[in-house]
Design a protein around this motif. Structure first.
Motif, PDB file in Angstrom:
ATOM      1  N   LEU A   1      -9.644  14.470  15.387  1.00  0.00           N
ATOM      2  CA  LEU A   1      -8.564  15.034  16.190  1.00  0.00           C
ATOM      3  C   LEU A   1      -9.084  16.299  16.861  1.00  0.00           C
TER       4      LEU A   1
ATOM      5  N   TRP B   1     -12.511   8.923  12.650  1.00  0.00           N
ATOM      6  CA  TRP B   1     -11.763   9.473  13.789  1.00  0.00           C
ATOM      7  C   TRP B   1     -11.814  10.997  13.714  1.00  0.00           C
TER       8      TRP B   1
ATOM      9  N   ALA C   1      -3.206   6.767  18.093  1.00  0.00           N
ATOM     10  CA  ALA C   1      -3.077   6.695  16.645  1.00  0.00           C
ATOM     11  C   ALA C   1      -2.794   5.253  16.242  1.00  0.00           C
TER      12      ALA C   1
ATOM     13  N   GLY D   1      -6.171   8.286  12.740  1.00  0.00           N
ATOM     14  CA  GLY D   1      -5.138   9.083  12.087  1.00  0.00           C
ATOM     15  C   GLY D   1      -4.939   8.767  10.618  1.00  0.00           C
TER      16      GLY D   1
ATOM     17  N   TYR E   1      -7.570  11.910  20.164  1.00  0.00           N
ATOM     18  CA  TYR E   1      -8.381  11.327  19.097  1.00  0.00           C
ATOM     19  C   TYR E   1      -9.658  10.690  19.627  1.00  0.00           C
TER      20      TYR E   1
END
Length: 244
Positions: free
Chosen positions: A186, A184, A123, A211, A169
């Motif tokens: 997750l 990005w 992150a 993030g 990520y």
């Protein structure tokens, strides 16, 4: 059959005042410079076919992702779409993946090996199309993969690998050669025979940190503050009516 999803979810409440904060939040996400999809929570099947994801359906055929973050839909499919209608295909619970030439994912190497291991980025890592020092996207758009066939594994206990069942990520650049979107995702990958999960993602037409999500617009903050004041007054009146 592919399913197109709109970004943002409506969340109602018991009173008109109760849903105003949720409405303000939805407006902030839709109008901010960053497009943020939360929660997606898309299961990754354990089958070979897996799931195909088009992150931004900004054109008629999806072959060139949209030029603006104002486009706010994505498509998922459990069967292979036309060649230009998907960006990434996760399968075997996320233990393996392939990607189209529309997306460049941060990975090991110097950007020339399209089957090197995709990296699990920390992150706060800046996604801007350049090397992070340990990871970088492909230097030229091309089909690629990770974790399958001769590819290096992206799952394990080493640095920059995805750990079974843990959040991680992916960093990516959409259409790096035209009007790039930096983003990005997750994910939660599994290599134990159980389904993985695509949890959420975000992208912007400017460099983005892993993030990073939209910041509230000042006007939206003022509206939210006004809603909060009204809600407090409503509650005080309710207590007063119960205890005259």
């Amino acid at each position: 059959m592919p399913v197109t999803m709109r970004v943002g979810k409506w969340q109602g409440g018991r009173t008109a005042l109760a849903f105003l904060p949720a409405l303000v939040t939805g407006t902030m996400t839709a109008t901010a410079a960053i497009t943020y999809i939360d929660p997606a929570d898309i299961p990754i099947p354990t089958s070979f076919g897996g799931i195909y994801l088009d992150l931004n359906t900004g054109t008629a055929n999806g072959s060139t992702e949209g030029n603006s973050v104002g486009v706010n839909s994505y498509t998922i499919s459990y069967s292979e779409p036309a060649s230009g209608d998907w960006d990434v295909n996760f399968f075997f619970g996320g233990a393996a993946m392939v990607h189209n030439d529309s997306i460049n994912i941060y990975r090991a190497g110097d950007g020339t090996d399209n089957f090197s291991a995709v990296h699990n980025l920390e992150a706060g890592t800046l996604v801007n199309g350049a090397s992070t020092g340990t990871s970088q996207p492909l230097a030229a758009p091309t089909f690629g993969g990770s974790g399958a066939y001769p590819a290096d594994p992206h799952m394990g206990a080493s640095a920059l690998q995805f750990v079974n069942g843990a959040d991680g990520y992916i960093g990516f650049v959409l259409d790096e050669g035209s009007s790039p979107l930096y983003g990005w995702m997750l994910v939660q990958f599994h290599d134990d025979g159980t389904p993985g999960l695509i949890k959420e993602w975000a992208y912007s037409d400017s460099p983005i940190e892993i993030g990073q999500i939209p910041e509230p617009h000042p006007a939206a903050l003022l509206t939210f503050a006004a809603c909060t004041v009204l809600l407090r007054r409503y509650r005080r009146r309710g207590r007063h009516a119960q205890n005259p």
